[in-house]
Design a protein around this motif. Structure first.
Motif, PDB file in Angstrom:
ATOM      1  N   TYR A  65       0.955  -1.228   0.139  1.00 25.19           N
ATOM      2  CA  TYR A  65       0.093   0.028  -0.012  1.00 25.19           C
ATOM      3  C   TYR A  65       0.838   1.185   0.031  1.00 25.19           C
ATOM      4  O   TYR A  65       1.735   1.071   0.599  1.00 25.19           O
ATOM      5  CB  TYR A  65      -0.894  -0.015   1.446  1.00 25.19           C
ATOM      6  N   VAL A  66       0.597   2.296  -0.964  1.00 25.55           N
ATOM      7  CA  VAL A  66       1.243   3.428  -0.755  1.00 25.55           C
ATOM      8  C   VAL A  66       0.347   4.559  -0.991  1.00 25.55           C
ATOM      9  O   VAL A  66      -0.490   4.712  -1.462  1.00 25.55           O
ATOM     10  CB  VAL A  66       2.102   3.614  -2.068  1.00 25.55           C
ATOM     11  N   ASN A  67       0.480   5.614   0.021  1.00 24.09           N
ATOM     12  CA  ASN A  67      -0.333   7.001  -0.144  1.00 24.09           C
ATOM     13  C   ASN A  67       0.351   7.682  -0.920  1.00 24.09           C
ATOM     14  O   ASN A  67       1.451   7.802  -1.316  1.00 24.09           O
ATOM     15  CB  ASN A  67      -0.460   7.346   1.296  1.00 24.09           C
ATOM     16  N   SER A  68      -0.365   8.921  -1.217  1.00 18.02           N
ATOM     17  CA  SER A  68      -0.017   9.793  -2.180  1.00 18.02           C
ATOM     18  C   SER A  68       1.231  10.630  -1.772  1.00 18.02           C
ATOM     19  O   SER A  68       2.172  10.809  -2.540  1.00 18.02           O
ATOM     20  CB  SER A  68      -1.201  10.881  -2.303  1.00 18.02           C
ATOM     21  N   ILE A  71       4.331   8.533  -2.529  1.00 20.29           N
ATOM     22  CA  ILE A  71       4.491   8.380  -3.939  1.00 20.29           C
ATOM     23  C   ILE A  71       5.363   9.686  -4.632  1.00 20.29           C
ATOM     24  O   ILE A  71       6.605   9.509  -5.224  1.00 20.29           O
ATOM     25  CB  ILE A  71       3.095   8.464  -4.835  1.00 20.29           C
ATOM     26  N   ASP A 100      -3.700  -9.598  -7.139  1.00 23.12           N
ATOM     27  CA  ASP A 100      -5.146  -8.771  -7.464  1.00 23.12           C
ATOM     28  C   ASP A 100      -5.222  -7.441  -7.126  1.00 23.12           C
ATOM     29  O   ASP A 100      -6.304  -6.783  -6.967  1.00 23.12           O
ATOM     30  CB  ASP A 100      -6.211  -9.634  -6.547  1.00 23.12           C
ATOM     31  N   ASP A 101      -3.887  -6.730  -7.131  1.00 14.93           N
ATOM     32  CA  ASP A 101      -3.879  -5.272  -6.979  1.00 14.93           C
ATOM     33  C   ASP A 101      -3.629  -4.351  -8.186  1.00 14.93           C
ATOM     34  O   ASP A 101      -2.369  -4.178  -8.324  1.00 14.93           O
ATOM     35  CB  ASP A 101      -2.838  -4.936  -5.711  1.00 14.93           C
ATOM     36  N   ASP A 102      -4.678  -4.316  -8.699  1.00 11.45           N
ATOM     37  CA  ASP A 102      -4.446  -3.308  -9.943  1.00 11.45           C
ATOM     38  C   ASP A 102      -3.958  -2.002  -9.899  1.00 11.45           C
ATOM     39  O   ASP A 102      -3.335  -1.516 -10.804  1.00 11.45           O
ATOM     40  CB  ASP A 102      -5.693  -3.317 -11.013  1.00 11.45           C
ATOM     41  N   ILE A 103      -4.255  -1.311  -8.576  1.00 11.34           N
ATOM     42  CA  ILE A 103      -3.706   0.062  -8.099  1.00 11.34           C
ATOM     43  C   ILE A 103      -2.385   0.145  -8.296  1.00 11.34           C
ATOM     44  O   ILE A 103      -1.688   0.968  -8.831  1.00 11.34           O
ATOM     45  CB  ILE A 103      -4.339   0.743  -6.836  1.00 11.34           C
ATOM     46  N   GLU A 106      -0.896  -0.505 -11.652  1.00  7.25           N
ATOM     47  CA  GLU A 106      -0.983   0.907 -12.559  1.00  7.25           C
ATOM     48  C   GLU A 106       0.226   1.549 -11.968  1.00  7.25           C
ATOM     49  O   GLU A 106       0.733   2.550 -12.940  1.00  7.25           O
ATOM     50  CB  GLU A 106      -2.369   1.130 -12.662  1.00  7.25           C
ATOM     51  N   LEU A 107       0.343   1.923 -10.591  1.00  5.88           N
ATOM     52  CA  LEU A 107       1.395   2.805 -10.071  1.00  5.88           C
ATOM     53  C   LEU A 107       2.859   2.458 -10.779  1.00  5.88           C
ATOM     54  O   LEU A 107       3.517   3.218 -11.123  1.00  5.88           O
ATOM     55  CB  LEU A 107       1.306   2.775  -8.649  1.00  5.88           C
ATOM     56  N   ASP A 110       3.053   3.602 -14.015  1.00  8.05           N
ATOM     57  CA  ASP A 110       3.166   5.064 -14.207  1.00  8.05           C
ATOM     58  C   ASP A 110       4.664   5.550 -13.880  1.00  8.05           C
ATOM     59  O   ASP A 110       5.068   6.210 -14.679  1.00  8.05           O
ATOM     60  CB  ASP A 110       2.607   5.755 -13.124  1.00  8.05           C
TER      61      ASP A 110
END
Lengths: 126, 347
Positions: A65-68, A71, A100-103, A106-107, A110
């Motif tokens: 998990y990464v918060n903004s 990033i 199963d973590d598309d977020i 995608e990060l 990016d």
């Protein structure tokens, strides 16, 4: 060579820079209370690697998990890694994401897009 | 040495800080170089901002989805809970309330396990039930029997009884497990309950007679206190929480020889209630399946507590103030005779 060893907490990832050939690992969850205070030493350690590396660096990032804000800190770390790459001292960057973590997938994509010159691989966490 | 500080946008701020001085110097070459650096940094910031916004949106979408799932799950859980409560309520009617409560709070062992414990066992049945049943319509019999069971059960539960089972017209109850107030208190609670049941039967009989029921039920009650095996009997597939043992059989045998409308208890039970109830000792009897003579007591009611002090004050000048415990048996008898004689003369 600059080395680093930060233990994981329930809000911050484990981060290490060590070994021969040198390997940088970031793994766990990242939502520190004070992102600048947590990532400051990491940013400067990466920047100092440019002058201290004698072998090519391997980078592995395995975040759940990464918060903004984290990033934003990772951008700074990637800028440092880019500089290492410009000195031909980077072997590879592997971005792991949970199946199963598309977020997080995608990060990773990016980052790969923003730093197209880097030897960047994206893989599912084993 | 203090580690150099890192803050978000420190590079951008440093770049911006150079601007005013450069512009003041107005050197075209410096300004060109500055503009190139400014654009490069600006481009990076825009890209980062785009990525961060996109990432933030993805996280938000996930949160919205999770929230929806959570609401659906909460609704499902609520429905399941309601269903479970309804099942539990229905199931409660088939189980002793103490066992039901213990089961649903996770405190009751459901393995095939029994223990030896001193309990007070109660049996009752309806006199001449077979003949009554033959002369009644099944619906009437069912209604009356259910009314009888339901009112007896209410009394039993109010006294903390564990209702083991209904066997035809008979009721099997015990005191002392899973909850116990001690052997003596359990026995007293059982006998008190039996007295209340027989009292209530008198009201029920009147009610039934008014309804035109020509053979109102009359019950016999037998009580015994002794060691039994209590617990879960049966198999892993089907369990029955009950009691077994010679003392259980004895309670049933005692019940079979009790008077209709009466309560017959064993000497073991009587020892715990001797100060509580009036008991008439019956001749020791031999009971089927019991290899010793059994002494029983017929219980007629609660012991009337006798007043300890007496006071009479009459305007005619008669005044009595005495403490019963201060007199011997002979003195009491003598005084009673004198007062009786005085009363006779006065009337």
């Amino acid at each position: 060579m600059t080395s680093l060893n930060i233990q994981a907490t329930d809000r911050t990832p484990e981060i290490s820079i060590e070994g021969s050939p040198p390997r940088m690992r970031i793994s766990g969850e990242s939502f520190p209370e004070d992102v600048a205070a947590f990532y400051g030493p990491v940013v400067f350690a990466v920047e100092s690697l440019v002058d201290s590396l004698t072998e090519r660096l391997h980078v592995e990032i395995n975040l759940a998990y990464v918060n903004s804000s984290s990033i934003k800190a990772l951008y700074r770390i990637f800028e440092g890694i880019s500089e290492i790459h410009s000195k031909n001292l980077l072997e590879s960057i592997t971005w792991f994401y949970p199946d199963d973590d598309d977020i997080l997938q995608e990060l990773g994509e990016d980052f790969k897009d923003r730093f197209p010159d880097l030897p960047f691989q994206i893989e599912i966490t084993a | 040495m203090t580690a150099p500080s890192f803050t978000f946008y420190d590079r951008e701020r440093a770049l911006l800080a150079e601007g005013p001085e450069l512009l003041a110097r107005a050197d075209p070459l410096e300004i060109k170089d500055y503009t190139i650096r400014l654009l490069d940094r600006f481009e990076k910031v825009v890209r980062e901002n785009e990525d961060l916004t996109r990432h933030s949106d993805r996280q938000e979408q996930r949160l919205v989805k999770l929230n929806k799932n959570l609401k659906t799950q909460a609704r499902d859980l609520e429905e399941r809970q309601t269903k479970l409560e309804s099942i539990s309520k229905n199931l409660a009617r088939y189980l002793p309330p103490q066992i039901h409560e213990a089961l649903f709070s996770g405190q009751h062992e459901t393995a095939v396990v029994t223990k030896r414990k001193k309990l007070t066992i109660f049996f009752s049945d309806i006199r001449g039930f077979t003949e009554i049943a033959e002369n009644l319509q099944p619906e009437e019999l069912t209604d009356t029997l259910n009314e009888y069971f339901s009112e007896m059960t209410e009394i039993a539960l109010a006294h903390g009884a564990t209702i083991d089972k209904y066997i035809g017209d008979a009721i099997m109850i015990f005191f002392g497990d899973p909850e116990s107030k001690g052997v003596r208190e359990d026995a007293r609670a059982c006998v008190t309950m039996a007295l209340q049941m027989q009292n209530h039967m008198r009201s029920l009989r009147k009610r039934w007679q008014l309804r035109g029921f020509s053979h109102p039920f009359e019950i016999r009650i037998g009580i015994n206190t002794g060691f039994c095996n209590v617990g879960n009997f049966g198999s892993e597939q089907r369990l029955s929480y009950t009691i077994i043992g010679g003392e259980v059989n004895l309670a049933q045998r005692i019940e079979s020889i009790a008077d209709p409308g009466g309560i017959l208890i064993s000497a073991d039970t009587y020892a715990h209630v001797i100060d509580l109830v009036e008991g008439d000792e019956r001749e020791s009897v031999s009971l089927k399946g019991i290899d010793r003579k059994i002494k029983t007591y017929a219980i007629s009611g609660r012991k009337q507590s006798r007043p300890q002090s007496f006071k009479i004050s009459h305007p005619a000048g008669v005044s009595v103030d005495l403490d019963r415990d201060q007199l011997s048996e002979a003195e009491r008898k003598n005084l009673a005779d004198q007062l009786r004689s005085l009363a006779d003369d006065l009337s």
